[in-house]
Write a protein that holds these residues in place. Sequence first.
Motif, PDB file in Angstrom:
ATOM      1  N   GLU A 116       0.832  -1.201   0.000  1.00 45.62           N
ATOM      2  CA  GLU A 116       0.000   0.000   0.000  1.00 45.62           C
ATOM      3  C   GLU A 116       0.872   1.258   0.000  1.00 45.62           C
ATOM      4  O   GLU A 116       0.677   2.175  -0.793  1.00 45.62           O
ATOM      5  N   PHE A 117       1.883   1.252   0.891  1.00 47.20           N
ATOM      6  CA  PHE A 117       2.747   2.427   0.978  1.00 47.20           C
ATOM      7  C   PHE A 117       3.579   2.582  -0.298  1.00 47.20           C
ATOM      8  O   PHE A 117       3.810   3.708  -0.759  1.00 47.20           O
ATOM      9  N   SER A 118       4.016   1.433  -0.865  1.00 49.78           N
ATOM     10  CA  SER A 118       4.778   1.517  -2.101  1.00 49.78           C
ATOM     11  C   SER A 118       3.930   2.116  -3.201  1.00 49.78           C
ATOM     12  O   SER A 118       4.384   2.959  -3.981  1.00 49.78           O
ATOM     13  N   SER A 119       2.673   1.691  -3.269  1.00 51.81           N
ATOM     14  CA  SER A 119       1.784   2.248  -4.289  1.00 51.81           C
ATOM     15  C   SER A 119       1.632   3.744  -4.091  1.00 51.81           C
ATOM     16  O   SER A 119       1.643   4.521  -5.050  1.00 51.81           O
ATOM     17  N   LEU A 120       1.522   4.160  -2.834  1.00 50.21           N
ATOM     18  CA  LEU A 120       1.392   5.589  -2.561  1.00 50.21           C
ATOM     19  C   LEU A 120       2.647   6.341  -2.977  1.00 50.21           C
ATOM     20  O   LEU A 120       2.578   7.443  -3.507  1.00 50.21           O
ATOM     21  N   ARG A 121       3.812   5.697  -2.760  1.00 49.36           N
ATOM     22  CA  ARG A 121       5.075   6.325  -3.154  1.00 49.36           C
ATOM     23  C   ARG A 121       5.114   6.487  -4.660  1.00 49.36           C
ATOM     24  O   ARG A 121       5.542   7.515  -5.167  1.00 49.36           O
ATOM     25  N   ASN A 167       7.749  11.478   4.160  1.00 41.28           N
ATOM     26  CA  ASN A 167       7.163  12.135   5.319  1.00 41.28           C
ATOM     27  C   ASN A 167       5.645  12.045   5.306  1.00 41.28           C
ATOM     28  O   ASN A 167       5.006  11.949   6.355  1.00 41.28           O
ATOM     29  N   GLU A 168       5.090  12.089   4.085  1.00 42.76           N
ATOM     30  CA  GLU A 168       3.629  12.018   4.006  1.00 42.76           C
ATOM     31  C   GLU A 168       3.134  10.631   4.443  1.00 42.76           C
ATOM     32  O   GLU A 168       2.117  10.501   5.115  1.00 42.76           O
ATOM     33  N   ILE A 169       3.908   9.600   4.051  1.00 37.71           N
ATOM     34  CA  ILE A 169       3.516   8.244   4.458  1.00 37.71           C
ATOM     35  C   ILE A 169       3.696   8.072   5.965  1.00 37.71           C
ATOM     36  O   ILE A 169       2.836   7.544   6.657  1.00 37.71           O
ATOM     37  N   PHE A 170       4.812   8.604   6.451  1.00 36.00           N
ATOM     38  CA  PHE A 170       5.047   8.567   7.891  1.00 36.00           C
ATOM     39  C   PHE A 170       3.904   9.301   8.603  1.00 36.00           C
ATOM     40  O   PHE A 170       3.412   8.868   9.650  1.00 36.00           O
ATOM     41  N   GLY A 171       3.480  10.383   7.974  1.00 40.33           N
ATOM     42  CA  GLY A 171       2.375  11.177   8.523  1.00 40.33           C
ATOM     43  C   GLY A 171       1.108  10.352   8.675  1.00 40.33           C
ATOM     44  O   GLY A 171       0.374  10.491   9.655  1.00 40.33           O
ATOM     45  N   ILE A 172       0.847   9.476   7.686  1.00 37.94           N
ATOM     46  CA  ILE A 172      -0.370   8.650   7.747  1.00 37.94           C
ATOM     47  C   ILE A 172      -0.318   7.755   8.986  1.00 37.94           C
ATOM     48  O   ILE A 172      -1.263   7.691   9.772  1.00 37.94           O
ATOM     49  N   ILE A 173       0.837   7.087   9.151  1.00 38.14           N
ATOM     50  CA  ILE A 173       0.966   6.192  10.307  1.00 38.14           C
ATOM     51  C   ILE A 173       0.895   6.984  11.612  1.00 38.14           C
ATOM     52  O   ILE A 173       0.245   6.590  12.573  1.00 38.14           O
ATOM     53  N   LEU A 174       1.576   8.146  11.565  1.00 38.55           N
ATOM     54  CA  LEU A 174       1.605   9.000  12.750  1.00 38.55           C
ATOM     55  C   LEU A 174       0.183   9.404  13.139  1.00 38.55           C
ATOM     56  O   LEU A 174      -0.213   9.325  14.300  1.00 38.55           O
ATOM     57  N   LYS A 175      -0.586   9.808  12.106  1.00 42.06           N
ATOM     58  CA  LYS A 175      -1.951  10.254  12.395  1.00 42.06           C
ATOM     59  C   LYS A 175      -2.777   9.098  12.953  1.00 42.06           C
ATOM     60  O   LYS A 175      -3.530   9.267  13.912  1.00 42.06           O
ATOM     61  N   ALA A 208      11.085   6.125  16.250  1.00 42.07           N
ATOM     62  CA  ALA A 208      11.947   4.964  16.004  1.00 42.07           C
ATOM     63  C   ALA A 208      11.491   4.182  14.774  1.00 42.07           C
ATOM     64  O   ALA A 208      12.276   3.437  14.178  1.00 42.07           O
ATOM     65  N   THR A 209      10.236   4.340  14.407  1.00 44.99           N
ATOM     66  CA  THR A 209       9.754   3.589  13.234  1.00 44.99           C
ATOM     67  C   THR A 209      10.001   4.353  11.926  1.00 44.99           C
ATOM     68  O   THR A 209       9.805   3.814  10.854  1.00 44.99           O
ATOM     69  N   TYR A 210      10.412   5.607  12.055  1.00 40.77           N
ATOM     70  CA  TYR A 210      10.602   6.422  10.844  1.00 40.77           C
ATOM     71  C   TYR A 210      11.626   5.792   9.907  1.00 40.77           C
ATOM     72  O   TYR A 210      11.473   5.813   8.688  1.00 40.77           O
ATOM     73  N   ARG A 211      12.652   5.202  10.486  1.00 39.33           N
ATOM     74  CA  ARG A 211      13.723   4.565   9.719  1.00 39.33           C
ATOM     75  C   ARG A 211      13.152   3.503   8.787  1.00 39.33           C
ATOM     76  O   ARG A 211      13.577   3.361   7.652  1.00 39.33           O
ATOM     77  N   LYS A 212      12.181   2.779   9.303  1.00 37.32           N
ATOM     78  CA  LYS A 212      11.552   1.707   8.514  1.00 37.32           C
ATOM     79  C   LYS A 212      10.932   2.289   7.248  1.00 37.32           C
ATOM     80  O   LYS A 212      11.047   1.720   6.165  1.00 37.32           O
ATOM     81  N   ILE A 213      10.247   3.406   7.410  1.00 29.19           N
ATOM     82  CA  ILE A 213       9.579   4.037   6.267  1.00 29.19           C
ATOM     83  C   ILE A 213      10.614   4.569   5.295  1.00 29.19           C
ATOM     84  O   ILE A 213      10.528   4.377   4.080  1.00 29.19           O
ATOM     85  N   SER A 214      11.641   5.226   5.861  1.00 29.30           N
ATOM     86  CA  SER A 214      12.601   5.854   4.954  1.00 29.30           C
ATOM     87  C   SER A 214      13.398   4.810   4.187  1.00 29.30           C
ATOM     88  O   SER A 214      13.910   5.077   3.104  1.00 29.30           O
TER      89      SER A 214
END
Lengths: 225, 782
Positions: B682-687, B694-702, B763-769
């Motif tokens: 899902e995130f790859s498709s969004l990318r 940051n926008e994807i991280f934002g989704i998880i963050l929200k 700490a999970t940001y690294r995973k997204i990046s």
Amino acid sequence: MSKHYQMGEITVKALREANFEIYKGEFIVVLGPSGSGKSTLLNILGGMDTPTEGRVFFEDKEITNLSEKELTLYRRNEVGFIFQFYNLMGNLTARENVELAVEICEDTMDIDEVLDSVGLLERADHFPSQMSGGEQQRVAIARAAAKNPKVLLCDEPTGALDYETGISILKVLKKINKEYNRTVAVITHNASIGEIADRVIKMRSGKITEYYKNDNPLDPERIEW
Amino acid sequence: MKKLNVRLLRNIKNSKGQFIAIISVVITGLFIFVAMNNASTNLRTSLYEYYDITNFADMYVDVIKVPDNEITDILGKEGIINAEGRVVLDVPLITSTQDERVNVRTISVDENENQINKLYMQEGERNLGPKECIVLGQFAEARGIEVGDIMSIQLSGRQYDLNVVGIAIYPEYTYLVEDEQSFMPTPEKFGVVFIEKEYLKNITNFSQSSNDVIFKVDESVDYDKFKDFIEDEWDNYGVRRVTERENQLSNNMLHQEIEGLEQISGSVPIVFLLVAAVILASMMSKNVKNDRTTIGIFKALGYTNKSILMHYVKYALVIGIIGGVLGTVLGTILSGFMTNLYTEFFALPLLKVQIYPMNIVIAVILSSIFCSIAGLWGAKDILKISPAESMRRETPKSGHRILIEKVKFIWNKVTFSWKMVIRNIFREKKKFIFISMGAAFTVAMMIMTFWMWIVFDDMFNVHYGEFMKMDYNVTFSQPVNTDVIKDLEKITQVDTIEGNMEMPFELINGRESKVVNVIGVEKNTEMYGFRDEYGNKVPLEEGGMLLSSNLANSLNLKIGDKVLVHNYIPNKEDIYIEITGLVNQTLGINGYMDLHYMSRTLTGYNTINGVYVNTDRNIIQDLENIKNISSVKSSQDMRDVFYEYLDLMIISIIYMLIFSGILGFVIIYSMSVMSINERKMEFSSLRVLGFGKNEIFGIILKENALMSIIGIIYGIPLGYIFVDYLGRMFTTDLYTLNLPVGVSQVVLSIVFTIICLTGAQLATYRKISRLDFIEALKSRTT
């Protein structure tokens, strides 16, 4: 045999009264467009699925009445699978992927010999992510063949590959068929591949529309698509 | 190595963050379990060993004066094996500092070795002669007393100089407190000295008699029968109190501490292991879901369900074993420190400290079983996966509109990314429950912790400020006439001085009974603020008694009931007194009566045994040389004790904050990582569609923020429930914890929770990046 699926409220008839025989040492190609039921057929032959009706025999043994445990043993000892998307374990090297299959079987082939025969001995310690699609598929073939099964079942083995790589994969399969006298069944939607087969099964909408012996199978290098 | 195990090890390596996170929860749980369990076992065995060596008494009888031949007479009766009469007197220590008041309890002992409650020598000689003494270790240490020093005490107005010949610890004062009303040991203000029996008896008018008798009795002896027997036999000698070993003050405090340790070691680790189990189970279930095709391939290759299941359960098992081993090793190391700390605090010789290999093995096995069951539970869906089915792409989850979407005017105002967030939350209900519970639990634990921080502070402030309003509490060594008040008024030149009478009585209501100090005070006393639980003033009626509400609860008494007061004074009858009010008392339990009514009904003479003083002056110096005064305590002294205690509290509070933080962090981190792994496609498709990292991280963050906020909201009442439970659990005779949770504690808890959860999120940001979206989209390697 027949196979019906229940998808919500709809009954999908994936296979309708398919009836055929495959002979030892033959190279079979099952041809058909997508949705024609060929993968279902292959899954049933490989003991991965069971038909809704009908019976399937492997040599003299009926596999349609085997228990879950017996089916596992059947898959372990008699059949080798090759998939369109290789389905290798990403965190195991090429050699380890082959060993993964071999270590649960008894009468297996020499791993180096198999890797050599698919032309991958040099790259045996690479991980799948470091290999091209064709190389990954050759690992998958080595994995299936090293178990020393009587039948190799290949589901669209060239489907994800370019023409040249696809031909090279077919050559490897043909080589295993001839040199080790293994029965190989390939399912594909690519009609050209039918030309290298000893026997062809054509399918459409779950039914076998044609079933014939090819008296003059071509060498893989001579086909085109 | 089997290739499945190779895969397992590499999987662990690839998900090391999550692996470490869960292991840390298991470690924490077992660490607490082993540390506290070992410490309590060591403490218990050391204590029993110590009691054995010193022949700790089974019964204690406090009597006004009993002839020594009476003591020998009852030997052999009622299961009495041995008895020893003693003279126990509280006297002032003469110090070089003028404004300091120090009490010592003089206890008579045999010249050489006594039979019961033997001294455990630390330094010097056990042999005692006249004008010599042995000093209790804690007291000697606190006051810097050494062998060879001279100690001066005041006895009946005379100064006695005693040569210190030894320093010893004593089983009766392992926990050194003066009486039930003392909250914490103050070894520099109260100590014990041991003086040779005959010498002490001669200088104190106790020739051939004793005022305290200790007994060794047969195991079968029942306390009630023993008490009745002694009271009957010694009716004429004024039996004040019969205490069994179980209720002996120091022994009781020690057992409470050991039981407290056992309680924590039995409950807190369960919470941690349960959290670890839930995370493990959900992680396994997600892994199995993500590995659907892999599992299909295993099956196609001929692997049995059992071996595939085992492959996944091994992950949990490894966590159980590593967590178990590290937790127990760390716990064992800490338990050594803890046991040392406790034995020092309690003046207990460290007799039995050992590592319990069996405990370690059991802990490791239990944690392995616990984790394996969690793993099995999470991975059980492996059995359902059909190999043929797994080769096909999974059908997308059935999408449906959520309730909030029907409220058009709100939904239309929600931005696209928030719409995604809200839908995801409502579709993944399990995840929602788990993350919000994690946040709720963290905030609740924090509320409890911060509440504990202030509750003790408050307890002391209320007790020594609002309830007991006197600046000084002066007690006499024996009852005196009320005229003394006038004399003292002259000497100290203070504004307010009130006499009081404090004496132990047994209060009996049916089957319930309790020995407590009943305090007689002036009817319109300025020294006490008697208030009920609603804060209303409670008047002190002349014809009745006020009870602290804790005492009333334990005796099953309410206003209007009559309580039987059993009198220890010789020739005094037991009488019924009406309960006219219940007062809120945060520290200790007592009964309160009008001084004159108490004199008439219970004590029988117009006397007092103490005075309360209100003044800004320091009166200690004024009272220094007055005969009969046994102690002068300022309310400041008591508060100071508390600040020492608070230091100990702060350490445990910091531990609790860390543990709660770890839980919150691990829950959010693990769930986020699982969510990222599961939604790679899902995130790859969004990318691919042009979304930035940051926008994807934002989704998880929200998503997590929304779930956490909901969790925090319901975590607040949960915190109140925890506080209520803790209050009930810790409310004992000694203190009452019933302070409401304040806004500041809630705010602090929320802030701390948010910090922990934000940390986990970052700490999970690294995973997204590091998400390789092209690879994720095309790859079918598993």
